[in-house]
Each structure stands twice: as C-alpha cells, then as structure tokens.
Design a protein around this motif. Structure first.
Motif, PDB file in Angstrom:
ATOM      1  N   ARG A 193     -35.412  42.111  15.929  1.00  0.00           N
ATOM      2  CA  ARG A 193     -36.395  43.251  16.327  1.00  0.00           C
ATOM      3  C   ARG A 193     -35.473  43.879  17.417  1.00  0.00           C
ATOM      4  N   TYR A 194     -35.432  43.023  18.442  1.00  0.00           N
ATOM      5  CA  TYR A 194     -34.916  43.743  19.538  1.00  0.00           C
ATOM      6  C   TYR A 194     -33.356  44.300  19.570  1.00  0.00           C
ATOM      7  N   ILE A 195     -32.501  43.847  18.720  1.00  0.00           N
ATOM      8  CA  ILE A 195     -31.227  44.540  18.426  1.00  0.00           C
ATOM      9  C   ILE A 195     -31.343  46.009  17.794  1.00  0.00           C
ATOM     10  N   CYS A 196     -32.425  45.895  16.919  1.00  0.00           N
ATOM     11  CA  CYS A 196     -32.620  47.003  15.972  1.00  0.00           C
ATOM     12  C   CYS A 196     -33.365  48.101  17.045  1.00  0.00           C
ATOM     13  N   ASP A 197     -34.057  47.714  17.813  1.00  0.00           N
ATOM     14  CA  ASP A 197     -34.718  48.722  18.892  1.00  0.00           C
ATOM     15  C   ASP A 197     -33.651  49.429  19.619  1.00  0.00           C
ATOM     16  N   LEU A 198     -32.649  48.485  20.067  1.00  0.00           N
ATOM     17  CA  LEU A 198     -31.487  49.371  20.800  1.00  0.00           C
ATOM     18  C   LEU A 198     -30.592  50.022  20.061  1.00  0.00           C
ATOM     19  N   ALA A 199     -30.600  49.722  18.640  1.00  0.00           N
ATOM     20  CA  ALA A 199     -29.848  50.508  17.636  1.00  0.00           C
ATOM     21  C   ALA A 199     -30.221  51.884  17.592  1.00  0.00           C
ATOM     22  N   GLY A 200     -31.661  51.716  17.662  1.00  0.00           N
ATOM     23  CA  GLY A 200     -32.277  53.370  17.538  1.00  0.00           C
ATOM     24  C   GLY A 200     -32.161  53.895  18.593  1.00  0.00           C
ATOM     25  N   GLN A 201     -32.304  53.472  19.947  1.00  0.00           N
ATOM     26  CA  GLN A 201     -32.048  54.060  21.250  1.00  0.00           C
ATOM     27  C   GLN A 201     -30.585  54.534  21.011  1.00  0.00           C
ATOM     28  N   ALA A 202     -29.559  53.799  20.656  1.00  0.00           N
ATOM     29  CA  ALA A 202     -28.180  54.127  20.608  1.00  0.00           C
ATOM     30  C   ALA A 202     -28.124  55.283  19.852  1.00  0.00           C
ATOM     31  N   GLN A 203     -28.666  55.377  18.734  1.00  0.00           N
ATOM     32  CA  GLN A 203     -28.605  56.596  17.542  1.00  0.00           C
ATOM     33  C   GLN A 203     -29.154  57.952  18.220  1.00  0.00           C
ATOM     34  N   GLN A 204     -30.303  57.843  19.287  1.00  0.00           N
ATOM     35  CA  GLN A 204     -30.597  58.861  19.803  1.00  0.00           C
ATOM     36  C   GLN A 204     -29.638  59.385  20.990  1.00  0.00           C
ATOM     37  N   LEU A 205     -29.114  58.463  21.599  1.00  0.00           N
ATOM     38  CA  LEU A 205     -28.218  58.872  22.798  1.00  0.00           C
ATOM     39  C   LEU A 205     -27.007  59.622  22.021  1.00  0.00           C
ATOM     40  N   ILE A 206     -26.637  58.959  20.825  1.00  0.00           N
ATOM     41  CA  ILE A 206     -25.174  59.836  20.299  1.00  0.00           C
ATOM     42  C   ILE A 206     -25.827  61.252  19.592  1.00  0.00           C
ATOM     43  N   ASP A 207     -26.964  61.218  19.036  1.00  0.00           N
ATOM     44  CA  ASP A 207     -27.511  62.612  18.439  1.00  0.00           C
ATOM     45  C   ASP A 207     -27.537  63.474  19.329  1.00  0.00           C
ATOM     46  N   ALA A 208     -27.976  62.922  20.766  1.00  0.00           N
ATOM     47  CA  ALA A 208     -28.206  63.967  21.759  1.00  0.00           C
ATOM     48  C   ALA A 208     -26.959  64.247  22.621  1.00  0.00           C
ATOM     49  N   ASN A 209     -25.815  63.657  22.226  1.00  0.00           N
ATOM     50  CA  ASN A 209     -24.666  63.960  22.868  1.00  0.00           C
ATOM     51  C   ASN A 209     -24.751  63.378  24.387  1.00  0.00           C
ATOM     52  N   GLU A 210     -25.363  62.300  24.334  1.00  0.00           N
ATOM     53  CA  GLU A 210     -25.469  61.657  25.845  1.00  0.00           C
ATOM     54  C   GLU A 210     -24.548  60.402  25.728  1.00  0.00           C
ATOM     55  N   ALA A 211     -24.095  59.915  24.782  1.00  0.00           N
ATOM     56  CA  ALA A 211     -23.216  58.902  24.738  1.00  0.00           C
ATOM     57  C   ALA A 211     -22.284  59.043  23.557  1.00  0.00           C
TER      58      ALA A 211
END
Length: 291
Positions: A193-211
């Motif tokens: 659950r934790y690593i999947c939550d982090l994957a969701g946050q990572a996708q948001q960063l990528i989509d926002a061009n923040e990472a």
C-alpha cells in the motif's frame, strides 16, 4: 581521487588444498577506485574467474548502475561457495534488460518462501505500477526475508517499515485479530500500500513537470529517503543512499523474475540481509562537500 587496493593474503601451504586457497586468494582481490565529490555510489563488477572490481562513482547518478545488477545477482547465485558455471554474455544481457525494466511480469514462485507467496502476490497487485517482483526485491533488501527482524529507528518485521508508516498503512491482513509489523502478511501488505501510494505521488510529480525519471525509480527513492527529498531534487536525489537503494532493489529483479536460473539445491531466502558489497571503509563513502 584516492585508490585503495586490497592486500594479498599470505602464502598458503603447498599441496592441492594450498593451491585451492591460493587460487581463491588471487580471485578475491578487490580494487577500489574512489572519485571525490558528493553523491557517491558503489559499482561492483564481477568478472570471470571471480575477480571483483569495486568502483566508487560520485555525482554520476545511476547511469552505470547496471554493473551492480550483474554483480549482485551473479554473486548471490554463484559466489556463495556453491559452484556453478560463470554466466555468459546472454545471461548478462537478460539480467540487464530486466534491471532496466519496470519490475512488472510474473514472479518466479520458486524464489520466495512458500508461505509468503500469497501476500507478496497480493501486495504486488495493489496498483498497476508495482508488481510482485518489486515487492520481493524490496523485502530482500530490507530484511533478507527475516520476519522477526528488529532494525534501527523502531523498524520491525519483514518489510522494515518505520513505525509511523506501518501505523498508517498496516491492517490485520492475516486475520489473527491484531495488526503487527511482526506478522509477515500485515507487514508485506502495508509495504504494498505504501509503495503504491508513493507511485501515485511520483506520477503526479512527473505529470506536473516537477520531477524527471520513471515512476518506479521515484517511488523507490521516496520509499527510502521520503518523497519530500525526491520533490526537492526533482527526481532521484543524487546521494549514495537514494541511488544506492534504487540500484540495489533493481539488482534483484532478474532473480525474482526467474531470468537467471538458480542452481538446484540453492535455498530460498531465509533471513540473511542483502546489501551492497563494499571493498572500502564505509566512512570513505561520505560526501566530501555539499552538492
């Protein structure tokens, strides 16, 4: 730049046993090449005959990290005194392909303890970004499949989550009436659950061009050093801790994917912690200056 060379062992007694020891001594030589600067990472390379070269790169990110994949996988399979043929180029090519992949695909069920197969599979199905190969590889890095391990900072159990993280993501997944990090199923599902939550946050960063980087790499880095550090670095932080963790987890993918065959008779993980090998003192890996 400093160069540390491992000392040769003393001359062994003559005879077949002595010759074997002498041969082992020669093939166990380690050469460490350290390049100064911040963000250092070990890159071990296992060569034919057993010679090990360990290079410490600083500030180069994970561009050369595939060397770790070859070394760690082949060393864990063939370097424990169990014999076996030296893997050929085709094996190395397959390992590198899996190392550089997304960690998806089917888990080789023979590579994990039978009683942990179900929770690992379920944890790898929590989200589409993280598969069971990633979960198993993280567990090996965290605890060597030791469900009773007590680590630093209050970490407990097979997945070695921080107490606050387990409190947030842990549930009574084994149905025994309690939620405990020392219950392997509870720990592994909380990890998923934790690593999947982090994957969701990572996708948001990528989509926002923040990472920049892959969702998997950003999630793995966030798992180790926190998503705030990933966000601040706009990607995987260029530190030994973050990049080393990502590389070390990826290095186990080929084994758990069943790409490199494990010799018959080799036991599945039983609690020996896996970590990056080293041929230089730990303190020499500390950054010499701020990035």
């Amino acid at each position: 730049m400093g160069v540390d060379q491992g000392e040769k062992g003393g001359a062994p007694p003559r005879g077949s046993a002595g010759q074997d020891e002498e041969s082992g001594s020669k093939t166990a030589r380690n050469t460490a090449i350290a390049a100064g600067g911040a963000g250092c990472l070990l890159f071990p390379l296992g060569l034919a005959g057993g010679t090990v070269i360990v290079i410490v790169f600083c500030g180069f990110g994970v561009l050369l990290a595939p060397l770790i994949a070859i070394y760690l996988l082949f060393h864990s399979i063939f370097g424990g005194g169990g014999g076996g043929d030296i893997p050929g180029p085709s094996d190395a090519s397959s390992v590198l392909a899996v190392f550089q992949g997304d960690g998806q695909g089917d888990l080789d069920t023979s590579t994990v303890p039978e009683d942990l197969l179900d929770p690992i599979q379920k944890a790898g199905a929590v989200c589409s970004a993280i598969g069971p190969i990633v979960i198993a590889s993280q567990i090996e890095k965290a605890s060597g499949f030791n469900a009773s391990l007590t680590g630093p900072d209050g970490r407990q159990g097979i997945s070695q989550l921080l107490p606050a993280v387990f409190t947030q993501y842990g549930k009574d997944d084994d149905g025994n009436g309690k939620t405990s990090a020392l219950d392997a199923k509870d720990s592994i599902l909380a990890q998923g659950r934790y690593i999947c939550d982090l994957a969701g946050q990572a996708q948001q960063l990528i989509d926002a061009n923040e990472a920049v980087g892959s969702v998997l790499d950003l999630a793995l880095a966030g798992y180790d050093v926190g998503m705030d550090a990933v966000r601040a670095a706009k990607g995987v932080p260029k530190t030994a801790e973050a990049q080393g963790y990502v590389a070390a987890v990826r290095a186990q993918f080929a084994k758990y994917a069943g790409v490199a065959a494990i010799p018959s008779g080799t036991a599945t993980p039983t609690g020996v912690q896996t970590s990056l090998p080293t041929a230089v003192p730990t303190e020499s890996l500390s950054p010499t200056s701020a990035p």
